[in-house]
Write a protein that holds these residues in place. Structure first.
Motif, PDB file in Angstrom:
ATOM      1  N   MET A  55       0.824  -1.204   0.000  1.00  0.00           N
ATOM      2  CA  MET A  55       0.000   0.000   0.000  1.00  0.00           C
ATOM      3  C   MET A  55       0.864   1.261   0.000  1.00  0.00           C
ATOM      4  O   MET A  55       0.525   2.242  -0.674  1.00  0.00           O
ATOM      5  CB  MET A  55      -0.963   0.003   1.190  1.00  0.00           C
ATOM      6  N   LEU A  56       1.966   1.242   0.727  1.00  0.00           N
ATOM      7  CA  LEU A  56       2.905   2.371   0.655  1.00  0.00           C
ATOM      8  C   LEU A  56       3.420   2.532  -0.769  1.00  0.00           C
ATOM      9  O   LEU A  56       3.534   3.650  -1.279  1.00  0.00           O
ATOM     10  CB  LEU A  56       4.077   2.176   1.616  1.00  0.00           C
ATOM     11  N   THR A  57       3.713   1.424  -1.418  1.00  0.00           N
ATOM     12  CA  THR A  57       4.162   1.464  -2.809  1.00  0.00           C
ATOM     13  C   THR A  57       3.082   2.068  -3.700  1.00  0.00           C
ATOM     14  O   THR A  57       3.372   2.925  -4.550  1.00  0.00           O
ATOM     15  CB  THR A  57       4.533   0.045  -3.298  1.00  0.00           C
ATOM     16  N   GLY A  58       1.839   1.659  -3.503  1.00  0.00           N
ATOM     17  CA  GLY A  58       0.729   2.210  -4.281  1.00  0.00           C
ATOM     18  C   GLY A  58       0.571   3.708  -4.077  1.00  0.00           C
ATOM     19  O   GLY A  58       0.392   4.464  -5.047  1.00  0.00           O
ATOM     20  N   ILE A  59       0.650   4.159  -2.833  1.00  0.00           N
ATOM     21  CA  ILE A  59       0.523   5.593  -2.526  1.00  0.00           C
ATOM     22  C   ILE A  59       1.684   6.371  -3.145  1.00  0.00           C
ATOM     23  O   ILE A  59       1.498   7.463  -3.689  1.00  0.00           O
ATOM     24  CB  ILE A  59       0.472   5.837  -1.005  1.00  0.00           C
ATOM     25  N   ILE A  60       2.879   5.810  -3.077  1.00  0.00           N
ATOM     26  CA  ILE A  60       4.049   6.466  -3.679  1.00  0.00           C
ATOM     27  C   ILE A  60       3.849   6.598  -5.192  1.00  0.00           C
ATOM     28  O   ILE A  60       4.143   7.648  -5.777  1.00  0.00           O
ATOM     29  CB  ILE A  60       5.342   5.699  -3.338  1.00  0.00           C
ATOM     30  N   ILE A  78       3.789  10.121  -7.129  1.00  0.00           N
ATOM     31  CA  ILE A  78       4.719  10.421  -8.225  1.00  0.00           C
ATOM     32  C   ILE A  78       3.942  10.747  -9.503  1.00  0.00           C
ATOM     33  O   ILE A  78       4.240  11.726 -10.194  1.00  0.00           O
ATOM     34  CB  ILE A  78       5.689   9.249  -8.453  1.00  0.00           C
ATOM     35  N   GLY A  79       2.947   9.929  -9.816  1.00  0.00           N
ATOM     36  CA  GLY A  79       2.148  10.169 -11.013  1.00  0.00           C
ATOM     37  C   GLY A  79       1.453  11.513 -10.983  1.00  0.00           C
ATOM     38  O   GLY A  79       1.420  12.240 -11.987  1.00  0.00           O
ATOM     39  N   SER A  80       0.912  11.863  -9.833  1.00  0.00           N
ATOM     40  CA  SER A  80       0.230  13.143  -9.688  1.00  0.00           C
ATOM     41  C   SER A  80       1.204  14.306  -9.847  1.00  0.00           C
ATOM     42  O   SER A  80       0.926  15.268 -10.569  1.00  0.00           O
ATOM     43  CB  SER A  80      -0.450  13.209  -8.317  1.00  0.00           C
ATOM     44  N   ALA A  81       2.355  14.207  -9.196  1.00  0.00           N
ATOM     45  CA  ALA A  81       3.357  15.278  -9.258  1.00  0.00           C
ATOM     46  C   ALA A  81       3.924  15.425 -10.673  1.00  0.00           C
ATOM     47  O   ALA A  81       4.103  16.545 -11.166  1.00  0.00           O
ATOM     48  CB  ALA A  81       4.478  15.005  -8.263  1.00  0.00           C
ATOM     49  N   TRP A 127       0.894   5.930 -14.452  1.00  0.00           N
ATOM     50  CA  TRP A 127       1.238   5.824 -13.032  1.00  0.00           C
ATOM     51  C   TRP A 127       0.048   5.370 -12.189  1.00  0.00           C
ATOM     52  O   TRP A 127       0.186   4.539 -11.293  1.00  0.00           O
ATOM     53  CB  TRP A 127       1.790   7.143 -12.504  1.00  0.00           C
ATOM     54  N   PHE A 128      -1.125   5.903 -12.469  1.00  0.00           N
ATOM     55  CA  PHE A 128      -2.306   5.541 -11.687  1.00  0.00           C
ATOM     56  C   PHE A 128      -2.741   4.106 -11.967  1.00  0.00           C
ATOM     57  O   PHE A 128      -3.236   3.427 -11.070  1.00  0.00           O
ATOM     58  CB  PHE A 128      -3.450   6.517 -11.943  1.00  0.00           C
ATOM     59  N   THR A 129      -2.588   3.644 -13.191  1.00  0.00           N
ATOM     60  CA  THR A 129      -2.945   2.253 -13.506  1.00  0.00           C
ATOM     61  C   THR A 129      -2.036   1.283 -12.768  1.00  0.00           C
ATOM     62  O   THR A 129      -2.508   0.294 -12.193  1.00  0.00           O
ATOM     63  CB  THR A 129      -2.873   1.998 -15.027  1.00  0.00           C
ATOM     64  N   ILE A 130      -0.751   1.559 -12.766  1.00  0.00           N
ATOM     65  CA  ILE A 130       0.189   0.697 -12.023  1.00  0.00           C
ATOM     66  C   ILE A 130      -0.152   0.725 -10.533  1.00  0.00           C
ATOM     67  O   ILE A 130      -0.182  -0.312  -9.872  1.00  0.00           O
ATOM     68  CB  ILE A 130       1.647   1.117 -12.277  1.00  0.00           C
ATOM     69  N   ALA A 131      -0.436   1.911 -10.013  1.00  0.00           N
ATOM     70  CA  ALA A 131      -0.806   2.039  -8.594  1.00  0.00           C
ATOM     71  C   ALA A 131      -2.069   1.237  -8.296  1.00  0.00           C
ATOM     72  O   ALA A 131      -2.143   0.544  -7.275  1.00  0.00           O
ATOM     73  CB  ALA A 131      -1.017   3.510  -8.233  1.00  0.00           C
TER      74      ALA A 131
END
Length: 154
Positions: free
Chosen positions: A96-101, A105-108, A126-130
């Motif tokens: 979940m930390l990986t998903g949030i990261i 990153i994708g948002s930034a 980025w969001f699809t991978i998350a």
């Protein structure tokens, strides 16, 4: 406090998933159809990241007061061999930390892109991978490995 926070964390996951799915939909739609990146798209990007960060705060708070995690941390040699305890003590939080990261990153990165297509493409990837990381680590009620209810009552 623990049970309330557990129910809240369970509820907010649906907001995370809904906002992430909507952001992914808007991203692919904008990218593939060459749409302009509107204020709505910017707002969706920001709201998705914000909801994910709120869930992160609830999750970390829960992690530090959880009796399962407490047992895991104090009995590591034995607990690491128990699937359910290891899942909540180590696997769930790591993924979940990986998903949030990935969402962060994708948002930034999307925010800093100069063209609309680049913004949509960055968010989409980025969001699809998350989403895939997050979906793989939710203790779904139908999972044969680790199972929890889809909704917890307050």
């Amino acid at each position: 406090m623990y049970l309330f926070l557990l129910a809240l964390h369970s509820l907010v996951r649906w907001f995370v998933l809904a906002s992430l799915l909507f952001a992914i939909y808007r991203s692919y739609r904008g990218w593939l159809l060459k749409k302009p990146f509107t204020k709505l798209d910017e707002r969706v990007r920001w709201i998705t990241a914000t909801i994910a960060h709120i869930q992160l705060v609830f999750g970390l708070w829960l992690y530090f007061i959880s009796p399962i995690v407490n047992y895991f941390l104090h009995n590591f040699k034995d607990a690491v061999h128990n699937r359910q305890i290891r899942f909540f003590g180590m696997e769930h939080i790591t993924m979940m930390l990986t998903g949030i990261i990935l969402i962060t990153i994708g948002s930034a990165k999307a925010k800093r892109k100069t063209t609309d297509i680049e913004k949509f493409k960055t968010m989409a990837i980025w969001f699809t991978i998350a989403l895939l990381v997050v979906l793989s680590s939710i203790p779904w009620s139908f999972s044969p490995l680790i199972s929890r209810p889809l909704f917890r009552s307050f």
